[in-house]
Design a protein around this motif. Sequence first.
Motif, PDB file in Angstrom:
ATOM      1  N   GLU A  53       0.857  -1.187   0.000  1.00 15.79           N
ATOM      2  CA  GLU A  53       0.000   0.000   0.000  1.00 15.79           C
ATOM      3  C   GLU A  53       0.891   1.234   0.000  1.00 15.79           C
ATOM      4  O   GLU A  53       0.879   2.017   0.934  1.00 15.79           O
ATOM      5  CB  GLU A  53      -0.934  -0.016   1.218  1.00 15.79           C
ATOM      6  CG  GLU A  53      -1.957  -1.117   1.193  1.00 15.79           C
ATOM      7  CD  GLU A  53      -2.921  -1.015   0.027  1.00 15.79           C
ATOM      8  OE1 GLU A  53      -3.307   0.110  -0.360  1.00 15.79           O
ATOM      9  OE2 GLU A  53      -3.280  -2.076  -0.519  1.00 15.79           O
ATOM     10  N   GLU A  55       2.113   4.234  -2.693  1.00  4.23           N
ATOM     11  CA  GLU A  55       1.962   4.829  -4.015  1.00  4.23           C
ATOM     12  C   GLU A  55       3.278   4.857  -4.784  1.00  4.23           C
ATOM     13  O   GLU A  55       3.304   4.600  -5.986  1.00  4.23           O
ATOM     14  CB  GLU A  55       1.400   6.243  -3.895  1.00  4.23           C
ATOM     15  CG  GLU A  55       1.154   6.894  -5.244  1.00  4.23           C
ATOM     16  CD  GLU A  55       0.551   8.282  -5.143  1.00  4.23           C
ATOM     17  OE1 GLU A  55       0.217   8.829  -6.204  1.00  4.23           O
ATOM     18  OE2 GLU A  55       0.415   8.821  -4.025  1.00  4.23           O
ATOM     19  N   TYR A  58       3.991   1.732  -6.802  1.00  8.50           N
ATOM     20  CA  TYR A  58       3.239   1.610  -8.051  1.00  8.50           C
ATOM     21  C   TYR A  58       3.697   2.625  -9.095  1.00  8.50           C
ATOM     22  O   TYR A  58       3.706   2.320 -10.288  1.00  8.50           O
ATOM     23  CB  TYR A  58       1.745   1.698  -7.762  1.00  8.50           C
ATOM     24  CG  TYR A  58       1.294   0.535  -6.907  1.00  8.50           C
ATOM     25  CD1 TYR A  58       1.142  -0.727  -7.453  1.00  8.50           C
ATOM     26  CD2 TYR A  58       1.102   0.687  -5.538  1.00  8.50           C
ATOM     27  CE1 TYR A  58       0.786  -1.808  -6.669  1.00  8.50           C
ATOM     28  CE2 TYR A  58       0.741  -0.392  -4.740  1.00  8.50           C
ATOM     29  CZ  TYR A  58       0.584  -1.637  -5.324  1.00  8.50           C
ATOM     30  OH  TYR A  58       0.240  -2.716  -4.542  1.00  8.50           O
ATOM     31  N   GLN A  95      -4.297  -4.615 -14.806  1.00  9.65           N
ATOM     32  CA  GLN A  95      -5.643  -4.068 -14.970  1.00  9.65           C
ATOM     33  C   GLN A  95      -6.453  -4.055 -13.677  1.00  9.65           C
ATOM     34  O   GLN A  95      -7.276  -3.171 -13.478  1.00  9.65           O
ATOM     35  CB  GLN A  95      -6.402  -4.826 -16.068  1.00  9.65           C
ATOM     36  CG  GLN A  95      -5.769  -4.688 -17.441  1.00  9.65           C
ATOM     37  CD  GLN A  95      -5.488  -3.246 -17.832  1.00  9.65           C
ATOM     38  OE1 GLN A  95      -6.383  -2.392 -17.835  1.00  9.65           O
ATOM     39  NE2 GLN A  95      -4.246  -2.955 -18.180  1.00  9.65           N
ATOM     40  N   ASP A  96      -6.226  -5.003 -12.802  1.00  8.22           N
ATOM     41  CA  ASP A  96      -6.995  -5.075 -11.565  1.00  8.22           C
ATOM     42  C   ASP A  96      -6.205  -4.634 -10.342  1.00  8.22           C
ATOM     43  O   ASP A  96      -6.609  -4.878  -9.220  1.00  8.22           O
ATOM     44  CB  ASP A  96      -7.493  -6.519 -11.348  1.00  8.22           C
ATOM     45  CG  ASP A  96      -8.456  -6.953 -12.434  1.00  8.22           C
ATOM     46  OD1 ASP A  96      -9.256  -6.115 -12.887  1.00  8.22           O
ATOM     47  OD2 ASP A  96      -8.402  -8.129 -12.826  1.00  8.22           O
ATOM     48  N   GLY A  98      -5.272  -1.493  -9.301  1.00  9.79           N
ATOM     49  CA  GLY A  98      -5.594  -0.247  -8.620  1.00  9.79           C
ATOM     50  C   GLY A  98      -4.481   0.771  -8.799  1.00  9.79           C
ATOM     51  O   GLY A  98      -3.564   0.564  -9.583  1.00  9.79           O
ATOM     52  N   TRP A  99      -4.568   1.867  -8.077  1.00 10.14           N
ATOM     53  CA  TRP A  99      -3.578   2.949  -8.127  1.00 10.14           C
ATOM     54  C   TRP A  99      -3.410   3.532  -9.535  1.00 10.14           C
ATOM     55  O   TRP A  99      -2.432   4.209  -9.811  1.00 10.14           O
ATOM     56  CB  TRP A  99      -2.221   2.494  -7.597  1.00 10.14           C
ATOM     57  CG  TRP A  99      -2.229   2.073  -6.167  1.00 10.14           C
ATOM     58  CD1 TRP A  99      -2.500   0.819  -5.697  1.00 10.14           C
ATOM     59  CD2 TRP A  99      -1.992   2.871  -5.013  1.00 10.14           C
ATOM     60  NE1 TRP A  99      -2.430   0.798  -4.328  1.00 10.14           N
ATOM     61  CE2 TRP A  99      -2.109   2.048  -3.874  1.00 10.14           C
ATOM     62  CE3 TRP A  99      -1.668   4.208  -4.833  1.00 10.14           C
ATOM     63  CZ2 TRP A  99      -1.934   2.514  -2.588  1.00 10.14           C
ATOM     64  CZ3 TRP A  99      -1.485   4.668  -3.540  1.00 10.14           C
ATOM     65  CH2 TRP A  99      -1.622   3.829  -2.438  1.00 10.14           C
ATOM     66  N   GLY A 100      -4.321   3.221 -10.462  1.00 13.99           N
ATOM     67  CA  GLY A 100      -4.228   3.728 -11.826  1.00 13.99           C
ATOM     68  C   GLY A 100      -3.208   3.005 -12.685  1.00 13.99           C
ATOM     69  O   GLY A 100      -2.913   3.427 -13.802  1.00 13.99           O
ATOM     70  N   GLU A 103      -4.555   1.647 -16.122  1.00 15.22           N
ATOM     71  CA  GLU A 103      -4.819   2.747 -17.044  1.00 15.22           C
ATOM     72  C   GLU A 103      -3.516   3.314 -17.608  1.00 15.22           C
ATOM     73  O   GLU A 103      -3.411   3.591 -18.801  1.00 15.22           O
ATOM     74  CB  GLU A 103      -5.622   3.857 -16.352  1.00 15.22           C
ATOM     75  CG  GLU A 103      -7.029   3.465 -15.978  1.00 15.22           C
ATOM     76  CD  GLU A 103      -7.136   2.766 -14.618  1.00 15.22           C
ATOM     77  OE1 GLU A 103      -6.089   2.527 -13.950  1.00 15.22           O
ATOM     78  OE2 GLU A 103      -8.263   2.426 -14.233  1.00 15.22           O
TER      79      GLU A 103
END
Length: 118
Positions: A53, A55, A58, A95-96, A98-100, A103
């Motif tokens: 967890e 940021e 990621y 894709q699954d 999170g944190w963008g 995308e």
Amino acid sequence: MNPADPRKPQSVAKAKKAITDYKKALGQPEGLAELTVFYCEEVFAFLAVCGVEDEDFYVALVSMFEQALKYVLALPVSQQPDFIARLDRVRGLGQDLGWGVGEDFDIFWAEAGLPGEA
């Protein structure tokens, strides 16, 4: 490779430093493509064992994915297919997440002109 030990702190910086050191020492395009793609793949192996967890973790993954695409697309066309297939699997895993991440992966994929759903 041993699975990550959740009791030991993991360092994105150390992993990225290995790639930087390689680039400075040898900088062979195929080696850089392999290292960056492998980094992206191993992030998902790590995440299967440890939840993260953070940021920055990621952000580093997305940045490495972007670099991996650049290194792979700089290779001769005959050397690209296996790397592209591996990165496409990584893109699917993202894709699954999170944190963008998914995308962002899709944006870089589309900007690279690679086929696939964005």
